[in-house]
Enzyme design. Structure first.
Site, PDB file in Angstrom:
ATOM      1  N   ARG A 158       0.807  -1.223   0.000  1.00  0.00           N
ATOM      2  CA  ARG A 158       0.000   0.000   0.000  1.00  0.00           C
ATOM      3  C   ARG A 158       0.843   1.279   0.000  1.00  0.00           C
ATOM      4  O   ARG A 158       0.434   2.315   0.532  1.00  0.00           O
ATOM      5  CB  ARG A 158      -0.948   0.026   1.208  1.00  0.00           C
ATOM      6  CG  ARG A 158      -2.032  -1.035   1.176  1.00  0.00           C
ATOM      7  CD  ARG A 158      -3.065  -0.747   0.096  1.00  0.00           C
ATOM      8  NE  ARG A 158      -4.190  -1.662   0.186  1.00  0.00           N
ATOM      9  CZ  ARG A 158      -4.266  -2.841  -0.408  1.00  0.00           C
ATOM     10  NH1 ARG A 158      -3.246  -3.255  -1.167  1.00  0.00           N
ATOM     11  NH2 ARG A 158      -5.324  -3.614  -0.271  1.00  0.00           N
ATOM     12  N   SER A 239     -10.749   1.265   3.459  1.00  0.00           N
ATOM     13  CA  SER A 239     -10.031   0.779   4.644  1.00  0.00           C
ATOM     14  C   SER A 239      -9.171   1.901   5.219  1.00  0.00           C
ATOM     15  O   SER A 239      -8.331   2.466   4.516  1.00  0.00           O
ATOM     16  CB  SER A 239      -9.149  -0.420   4.287  1.00  0.00           C
ATOM     17  OG  SER A 239      -9.933  -1.510   3.870  1.00  0.00           O
ATOM     18  N   GLU A 343      -4.040   4.189   6.218  1.00  0.00           N
ATOM     19  CA  GLU A 343      -3.850   4.068   4.777  1.00  0.00           C
ATOM     20  C   GLU A 343      -4.014   5.394   4.044  1.00  0.00           C
ATOM     21  O   GLU A 343      -3.282   5.661   3.094  1.00  0.00           O
ATOM     22  CB  GLU A 343      -4.813   3.023   4.204  1.00  0.00           C
ATOM     23  CG  GLU A 343      -4.568   2.736   2.740  1.00  0.00           C
ATOM     24  CD  GLU A 343      -5.279   1.495   2.253  1.00  0.00           C
ATOM     25  OE1 GLU A 343      -5.589   1.426   1.051  1.00  0.00           O
ATOM     26  OE2 GLU A 343      -5.519   0.582   3.063  1.00  0.00           O
TER      27      GLU A 343
END
Length: 351
Positions: A158, A239, A343
């Site tokens: 990520r 998320s 994130e």
């Protein structure tokens, strides 16, 4: 005056002093005047991975417009040259219509192509890094456009060399795709399709099932939610935390802190670097954060459909989002000695 609450999927954030929409070429022409000493510049895409402060932003926010995708032959592959402002899901749909199925497991991910490259998106066994050709980048330090290859992007889980980097702006990039169906490489998707792992399915089948799975989790942009599904959890950044990677020794300690048998293959998997990836959603739930949880009086809450999404229930502030996220990270850290990493990109905020 435009505010971050208007241009982000979470719908929070203060006013913006100067908001510009322009093509990548126009941006390159204007950039030297924008990146001047003491002036804040932020380039955004779909705003689907951004949490901005409630305070006014004193600089310039630029949103890049999309341009036509250019297709060319590249030997064994077909090269798709895509601008940063192109909607990611529109690109997936477009390539599917042309008979290229490789992107279908990443259907329904909000945001733009540029954001997808910076964030190293992946889903249901597919990853953008696996089909990347090159990335076109504006370097504000030299006022030049440079090309990044796969190694230059330094992709990790990520993240990439260009995530959270303000002086380098993704203008576009190329993907190398092959026509035809793609194998199903993710267990949940295979189960949903009622096929064995490795089975080749049409991209249309995969896309329809992925959109359905995402809708059930409240993880689709509102405009993509199929009829009959709830849309109350769509104001989010998806998320909020990445799945942490822990050592095998830490995993042994973790097993003693959760119910016997709870740490099964559905919540842990071996990382390619030798660590163990643990489901952040599992850690939240084991720390007492149930779906729908909120702090009293706050309009920021955990999604009623997915434990990892923090949603704006209507009129939430960035401060409320950060308050909830902070409570979650402190509680998980105290209980399991694991630090959850957010994130999304923060603007004017710290967790």
């Amino acid at each position: 005056m435009v505010s971050f609450s208007e241009i982000t999927t979470l719908g929070v954030g203060g006013s913006i002093a100067c908001f510009i929409e322009c093509s990548p070429d126009e941006f390159v022409e204007r950039a030297p005047g924008l990146f001047r000493p003491g002036h804040h510049v932020l380039v955004v895409g779909g705003g689907s991975n951004l949490v901005a402060s409630d305070c006014p932003f004193p600089g310039t926010v630029v949103r890049l417009k999309s341009r036509d995708t250019i297709i060319s032959d590249d030997g064994n592959y077909t090269r798709f040259s895509v601008s940063a402002g192109t909607s990611w899901d529109d690109l997936v749909s477009y390539t599917l219509d042309l008979g290229f199925d490789q992107l279908s497991p990443m259907s329904g991910i909000p945001g733009t192509f540029g954001g997808a490259l910076a964030q190293n998106i992946s889903a249901y066994g597919a990853a953008v890094r696996d089909v990347l050709g090159s990335v076109e980048v504006y370097d504000a330090c030299t006022s030049e456009v440079v090309t990044f290859g796969l190694e230059d992007m330094r992709y990790g889980y990520r993240t990439s060399a260009l995530k959270n980097v303000r002086n380098k702006v993704i203008l576009g990039g190329t993907l190398l795709l092959k026509p035809g169906p793609t194998p199903v490489l993710y267990r949940q998707l295979a189960n949903a399709l009622k096929v064995d792992l490795g089975t080749y399915c049409s991209g249309k089948q995969v896309r329809d099932q992925v959109l359905r799975i995402r809708a059930e989790k409240g993880m689709l942009p509102r405009y993509l939610v199929p009829k009959g599904f709830d849309v109350c959890n769509t104001s989010s950044v998806g998320s909020f935390f990445v799945n942490p990677i822990v050592s095998k020794e830490h995993l042994s300690r973790l097993r003693r802190l959760v119910p016997q048998g709870a740490l099964n293959s559905s919540v842990i998997q071996t990382d390619e670097m030798g660590g163990v990836k643990v489901s952040a959603a599992f850690l939240l739930e084991q720390s007492g954060f149930e779906k729908g949880f909120c702090i009293s009086g706050s309009q920021a809450a955990i999604s009623t459909q997915h434990s990892l999404a923090i949603v704006n229930r209507g009129g939430a502030t960035a401060a409320e989002v950060i308050e909830l996220a902070g409570l979650i990270t402190r509680t998980v850290s105290r209980k399991f000695d694991i630090h959850l990493i957010p994130e999304p990109v923060f603007v004017g905020l710290e967790l």
